[in-house]
Design an enzyme around this catalytic site. Structure first.
Site, short mmCIF file in Angstrom:
data_model
loop_
_atom_site.label_atom_id
_atom_site.label_comp_id
_atom_site.label_asym_id
_atom_site.label_seq_id
_atom_site.Cartn_x
_atom_site.Cartn_y
_atom_site.Cartn_z
N PRO A 2 13.14 17.26 44.82
CA PRO A 2 14.08 16.14 44.84
C PRO A 2 14.93 16.18 43.44
O PRO A 2 14.39 16.73 42.42
CB PRO A 2 12.60 14.93 44.45
CG PRO A 2 11.43 15.80 44.77
CD PRO A 2 11.91 17.12 44.56
N GLU A 3 16.06 15.72 43.71
CA GLU A 3 17.22 15.78 42.66
C GLU A 3 17.28 14.40 42.23
O GLU A 3 16.76 13.39 42.98
CB GLU A 3 18.34 16.34 43.26
CG GLU A 3 18.18 17.89 43.35
CD GLU A 3 18.38 18.86 42.27
OE1 GLU A 3 18.52 18.45 41.21
OE2 GLU A 3 18.18 19.97 42.60
N HIS A 90 -3.18 14.34 49.94
CA HIS A 90 -2.23 14.69 48.80
C HIS A 90 -1.72 13.31 48.23
O HIS A 90 -0.87 13.47 47.43
CB HIS A 90 -1.15 15.55 49.40
CG HIS A 90 -1.46 17.04 49.97
ND1 HIS A 90 -2.03 17.80 49.35
CD2 HIS A 90 -1.10 17.42 51.08
CE1 HIS A 90 -2.35 18.95 49.69
NE2 HIS A 90 -1.80 18.84 50.99
N ARG A 109 2.26 20.07 46.08
CA ARG A 109 2.32 21.23 45.23
C ARG A 109 1.99 20.81 43.88
O ARG A 109 1.73 21.61 43.03
CB ARG A 109 3.55 22.06 45.33
CG ARG A 109 3.81 22.57 46.63
CD ARG A 109 5.20 23.41 47.01
NE ARG A 109 5.45 24.31 45.95
CZ ARG A 109 6.22 25.06 45.79
NH1 ARG A 109 7.26 24.72 46.53
NH2 ARG A 109 6.33 25.99 45.06
N ARG A 152 32.36 26.91 23.40
CA ARG A 152 31.39 27.44 24.01
C ARG A 152 31.90 28.64 25.16
O ARG A 152 32.83 28.28 26.00
CB ARG A 152 30.50 26.54 24.82
CG ARG A 152 29.80 25.72 23.78
CD ARG A 152 28.75 26.00 23.00
NE ARG A 152 27.75 26.30 23.86
CZ ARG A 152 26.56 25.77 24.30
NH1 ARG A 152 26.37 24.45 24.00
NH2 ARG A 152 25.68 26.28 24.92
#
Ligand SMILES: [Zn+2]
Length: 270
Positions: A2-3, A90, A109, A152
């Site tokens: 999931p983002e 779960h 997980r 940078r």
């Protein structure tokens, strides 16, 4: 995994069931995820009313009238199941609201996490303290990026994935945003022009907003055990499209950067 858009979609989905609701029952079905559940989790949340929901980076925030916020992270495989037909093995945390809605945090997980944080002290909470601005908030500007990138030599893509510079951006979204802004992913960050950064900020917002919208239209799928949400793969212009044509006439290429695949178009990204 999931983002940010999936977390945002999740929070909006949860808000429909939780906002203004009293939490009547809390079941904690195991001791830990990535780390232990707070010992007082059930005690603190039972009887509390949810006053608001929110998100910081990839964390979901459930604010309560007890000045405590439940902060959750979905890790690799976490998701909330809404009104599950039955609780499965779960479903590690289950909330039941006063009006009878059942919401289960499912994480096969177990890389996710749940914490209780004083609402007033959220910004100084460990994982939040060093976070950069939200990509959808007003604090993310070309000026902010120019300052963070100044001098940078590291590739711009690597720095965009640094949570201290921008919070919550993942690999897919960075690839897509750089493509839309026509910036080479391996360009030294300090050498990216101000004009390019001015294109990049709206590109980041656009890519995230489109994904949130795509996820938002499938909120009902949260109830499905197999529900993979928010990813709208067909909309990606470069991600996962190595060898395919770019709209500029070029061809999408891939290379490995910092252990992750970078997709880009060598013709239109300079
Ligand atoms: Zn192109």
């Amino acid at each position: 995994m999931p983002e940010l858009p999936e977390v945002e979609t999740t929070v909006r989905g949860l808000a429909r069931y939780l906002h203004g609701e009293r939490i009547a029952r809390v079941s904690v079905n195991r001791a830990d995820l990535r780390r232990a559940f707070p010992l007082e989790l059930a005690q603190v949340l039972t009887g509390a009313t949810v006053t608001a929901l929110g998100r910081r980076a990839k964390y979901g925030l459930i604010h309560t009238d007890r000045d405590v916020t439940m902060v959750f992270h979905l890790g690799m495989s976490g998701r909330w199941r809404i009104e599950p037909e039955r609780i499965d093995k779960h479903d590690h945390l289950v909330l039941e609201t006063g009006s009878g809605h059942v919401l289960a945090l499912n994480d096969a997980r177990r890389f996710g996490s749940v914490d209780l944080v004083d609402t007033g002290a959220l910004e100084s909470w460990g994982p939040f303290r060093a976070l950069g601005p939200e990509p959808l908030g007003e604090a993310l500007t070309a000026r902010h990026l120019a300052r963070a990138f100044a001098g940078r030599a590291a590739p711009i893509k690597t720095l965009l994935l640094d949570q201290r510079i921008v919070a919550g951006l993942g690999n897919i979204y960075v690839c897509e945003a750089l493509h839309r802004a026509r910036i080479r992913p391996d360009k030294a960050a300090g050498r990216v022009s101000r004009a390019a950064l001015e294109r990049l900020v709206p590109a980041i917002r656009q890519v995230l907003a489109e994904s949130i919208e795509a996820g938002g239209s499938t909120i009902r799928d949260y109830a499905q055990p197999s529900g993979e949400l928010g990813y709208f793969a067909s909309a990606w212009r470069v991600y996962g499209r190595e060898g395919e044509a770019c709209s500029c006439g070029g061809r999408v290429a891939r290379f490995v950067q910092g252990g992750r695949s970078t997709f880009w178009c060598p013709k239109c990204q300079k």
